[in-house]
Design a protein around this motif. Structure first.
Motif, PDB file in Angstrom:
ATOM      1  N   GLU A 282      -5.588 -24.737   8.215  1.00  0.00           N
ATOM      2  CA  GLU A 282      -4.143 -24.560   8.292  1.00  0.00           C
ATOM      3  C   GLU A 282      -3.661 -24.741   9.726  1.00  0.00           C
TER       4      GLU A 282
ATOM      5  N   GLU B 254       5.125 -18.683  -8.226  1.00  0.00           N
ATOM      6  CA  GLU B 254       4.568 -17.893  -9.326  1.00  0.00           C
ATOM      7  C   GLU B 254       5.508 -17.930 -10.526  1.00  0.00           C
TER       8      GLU B 254
ATOM      9  N   ASP C 107      -9.240 -28.927   5.667  1.00  0.00           N
ATOM     10  CA  ASP C 107      -8.879 -27.711   4.960  1.00  0.00           C
ATOM     11  C   ASP C 107      -8.085 -26.774   5.846  1.00  0.00           C
TER      12      ASP C 107
ATOM     13  N   TYR D 296       0.637 -19.354 -12.199  1.00  0.00           N
ATOM     14  CA  TYR D 296       1.418 -20.444 -11.597  1.00  0.00           C
ATOM     15  C   TYR D 296       1.964 -21.418 -12.646  1.00  0.00           C
TER      16      TYR D 296
ATOM     17  N   LYS E 278      -8.605 -22.505  -4.810  1.00  0.00           N
ATOM     18  CA  LYS E 278      -7.981 -22.118  -3.553  1.00  0.00           C
ATOM     19  C   LYS E 278      -6.503 -22.471  -3.557  1.00  0.00           C
ATOM     20  N   LYS E 279      -5.862 -22.288  -2.411  1.00  0.00           N
ATOM     21  CA  LYS E 279      -4.414 -22.458  -2.343  1.00  0.00           C
ATOM     22  C   LYS E 279      -3.972 -23.796  -2.944  1.00  0.00           C
TER      23      LYS E 279
ATOM     24  N   GLU F 261       5.615 -25.905  -2.526  1.00  0.00           N
ATOM     25  CA  GLU F 261       5.276 -24.500  -2.312  1.00  0.00           C
ATOM     26  C   GLU F 261       4.584 -23.929  -3.549  1.00  0.00           C
ATOM     27  N   VAL F 262       3.700 -22.972  -3.309  1.00  0.00           N
ATOM     28  CA  VAL F 262       3.119 -22.238  -4.427  1.00  0.00           C
ATOM     29  C   VAL F 262       4.217 -21.371  -5.042  1.00  0.00           C
TER      30      VAL F 262
ATOM     31  N   GLN G 256      -1.297 -32.794  -0.473  1.00  0.00           N
ATOM     32  CA  GLN G 256      -1.398 -31.375  -0.138  1.00  0.00           C
ATOM     33  C   GLN G 256      -0.251 -30.947   0.783  1.00  0.00           C
ATOM     34  N   ASN G 257       0.161 -29.681   0.659  1.00  0.00           N
ATOM     35  CA  ASN G 257       1.218 -29.103   1.501  1.00  0.00           C
ATOM     36  C   ASN G 257       2.579 -29.745   1.269  1.00  0.00           C
TER      37      ASN G 257
ATOM     38  N   TYR H 199      -3.487 -23.701  -6.670  1.00  0.00           N
ATOM     39  CA  TYR H 199      -2.269 -23.030  -7.127  1.00  0.00           C
ATOM     40  C   TYR H 199      -1.032 -23.864  -6.801  1.00  0.00           C
ATOM     41  N   GLU H 200      -1.118 -24.578  -5.675  1.00  0.00           N
ATOM     42  CA  GLU H 200      -0.025 -25.462  -5.278  1.00  0.00           C
ATOM     43  C   GLU H 200       0.147 -26.578  -6.320  1.00  0.00           C
TER      44      GLU H 200
END
Lengths: 324, 245
Positions: free
Chosen positions: A203, A164, A201, A55, A15-16, A161-162, A157-158, A19-20
């Motif tokens: 947001e 690419e 989890d 990523y 999940k996000k 930024e993710v 977490q957070n 990738y983060e």
């Protein structure tokens, strides 16, 4: 030399956060001039594993072994340490969540590495290796140097930024060769919560305090929460009174959360409460008392009666959704 | 069964945090010290298990200088049978775990709070288990003792599990392990004065991390206020300005 990142999966999916954390690992690896290896334990399809390449993962070590399903801390730590050794990892990165917190300290001992947990953002420098984290439950930051050759960190977490950075990824099967004797955790029963957004989890989080006056008044908050796809939370007095379940208590002694948006209704904002939510990107407070400390921690606020504000918010969110 | 509860001595949760000497050290002037809230819940659960039968002894242990003794006495007043203080400044999690490994050998169940509310390290419990080569379970939200066997409740992402794990075991506990921390009663405070508090010299160990400097968070920009009768404006701001809806 490499940076190893432990990417857990949720029923075979990333999940996000995954990738983060890979983006974060790739940025550190770039500064150190080394490649990124992701370690996946469990049954994840090749396409999903390949997605980590987007990523910045140069390689994915794929451990498929059902014995790890019991999340035995000792065996998992052994597997991660073996992967770190085989990759000559200088930095090993975990998420600062249940699994990361459980394994990272053990791995640090195995690798003779220094450990810093809850790192927020990229290292201040990689040589010497200095990272930043929140201390005193969000009331201050500390810059901490890890003095060992190998470093273990958990990532809050957070806090990145993710990004690419499409990379060719090689998927390699990896067998850490853990003997049966290492697996001692036996799962007798698993209870999964379904149909609800998980608080840690979510947001968006909708939270109520003593100002909500009683458990019978949560209908509006729940409706708003459902419209926003939000997790539900509450302050300590609310869970102590039994108005809401202890699972929902956020604060210094409850759950510590970091959503994009935290909506606090009838919460005065005691320092212990803020300790659990002050990593949220935006805090919104609705409170009758203009002097309530929650406003000092908030980005947006309404001084007023939550019972008058909630129906307006529900209507406005419905309108917003209709126009999307 | 013998239980060891690890106790961190931390500033009261309402403490205003300040630093001294170019922000290189925590300013302890006037600070009230307490048992780390999660350790207090761990001790509470240990007491409940003892009262239900099956626990012969509860020891509390701390790595710290003499100033931490009132906190250990408080743990004795809550009901622990004896206390160990390893006489050293707690330099980092690795240093602390190394010291605790020396005194933790005779216990079946070792309870550690999920983190301490000062440096939020979340490291000592897992490190200690690894150093001792024993099992650990983290995110523990309940412990039951049934016919001499431990049933461990653990939170996982998306739910919870009930586990059995052989002892000796380090359980790293969080909210839920007990609901309200136990407050010492007058009788407990009187008895605590007579209970053993053993001071142990530290073993050689080096810290692997060093806290270089501290910073207070930048003051937050003023809260943008919206009128009570115009709550729709809040939704617009969250969508268009903050971009979180």
């Amino acid at each position: 030399m490499s940076v190893l990142v432990y990417t857990e999966n949720w029923s075979g999916k990333f999940k996000k956060l995954s990738y983060e954390i890979v983006s974060f690992a790739a940025a550190i690896a770039k500064e150190m001039g080394s490649p990124v290896t992701a370690l996946s334990i469990g049954h994840v399809a090749d396409d999903e594993l390949k997605s980590l390449g987007k990523y910045g993962a140069n390689k994915v070590l794929n451990v498929q072994d059902d014995r790890f399903e019991s999340l035995d801390n000792k065996a998992l730590a052994d597997a991660v340490a073996k992967a770190a050794e085989s990759e000559s990892a200088k930095v090993v990165i975990f998420a600062h969540n249940n699994e990361g917190k459980a394994i990272a300290p053990r791995v640090s001992v195995k690798l003779n590495a220094g450990l810093v947990t809850g790192v927020t953002g990229l290292p201040v420098s990689v040589d010497p290796f200095v990272v930043r984290k929140k201390v005193f439950t969000g009331k201050a930051f500390a810059n901490i140097q890890i003095k060992t050759d190998v470093k273990v960190i958990t990532f809050a977490q957070n806090s990145y930024e993710v990004v690419e950075t499409p990379t060719d990824t090689a998927i390699e099967a990896f067998d850490p060769q853990i003997s049966d004797g290492e697996f001692n955790t036996v799962v007798k029963d698993t209870h999964l919560i379904t149909g609800k957004v998980l608080l840690t989890d979510a947001e968006i989080v909708v939270s109520g305090g003593r100002g909500m006056k009683g458990p019978e008044n949560w209908g509006g908050l729940e409706e708003l929460g459902e419209l926003l796809g939000a997790g539900m939370a509450c302050s300590r007095p609310v869970s102590d009174e039994g108005w809401r379940s202890h699972e929902e208590h956020v604060g210094q002694t409850g759950k510590i959360i970091a959503p994009n948006l935290y909506l606090a209704f009838g919460i005065s904002g005691a320092i212990q409460h803020l300790g659990g939510v002050n990593s949220s990107k935006y805090i919104v407070a609705i409170n009758k008392d203009p002097e309530a400390p929650i406003f000092e921690a908030s980005d947006y606020g309404i001084v007023g009666d939550a019972f008058k504000v909630i129906p307006q918010l529900i209507e406005a969110v419905k309108e917003m959704k209709a126009n999307k | 069964m013998k239980i060891l509860v690890l106790i961190s001595n931390v500033p009261d949760t309402t403490t205003k945090i300040r630093f001294t000497g170019d922000n290189k050290a925590f300013d302890a002037t006037g600070v009230q010290w307490i048992i780390n809230p999660w350790d207090e819940l761990a001790l509470t659960r240990a007491m409940e298990l003892k009262e239900a039968g099956g626990v012969e002894k509860i020891t509390v242990a701390n790595v710290g200088a003499k100033i931490t003794e009132p906190t250990l006495r408080k743990a004795l007043a809550v009901g622990a049978d004896d206390a160990i203080r390893i006489d050293a400044e707690p330099l980092d999690a690795y240093f602390v775990a190394t010291q605790l490994a020396e005194v933790a050998k005779d216990y079946d169940l070792i309870l550690a709070g999920i983190e301490a509310s000062d440096y939020n390290g979340a490291g000592v419990g897992g490190m200690l288990a690894e150093m001792m080569g024993i099992n650990s379970v983290s995110a523990v939200s309940g412990i039951d003792l049934e016919n001499g066997e431990l049933k461990i409740h653990r939170d996982i992402d998306g739910g919870s599990q009930v586990l059995t794990v052989p002892t000796p075991l380090v359980a790293i506990v969080q909210k839920g392990i007990a609901i309200d921390p136990r407050i010492p009663a007058m009788r407990g405070i009187m008895m605590a004065r007579k209970k053993p508090l053993n001071v142990v010299p530290p073993v050689d160990a080096e810290a692997r991390t060093e806290f270089l400097t501290y910073e207070l968070p930048a003051p937050k920009a003023a809260c943008k206020m919206v009128d009570e009768d115009n709550a729709k404006e809040l939704v617009r701001l969250l969508r268009e300005e903050a971009k979180v809806l």
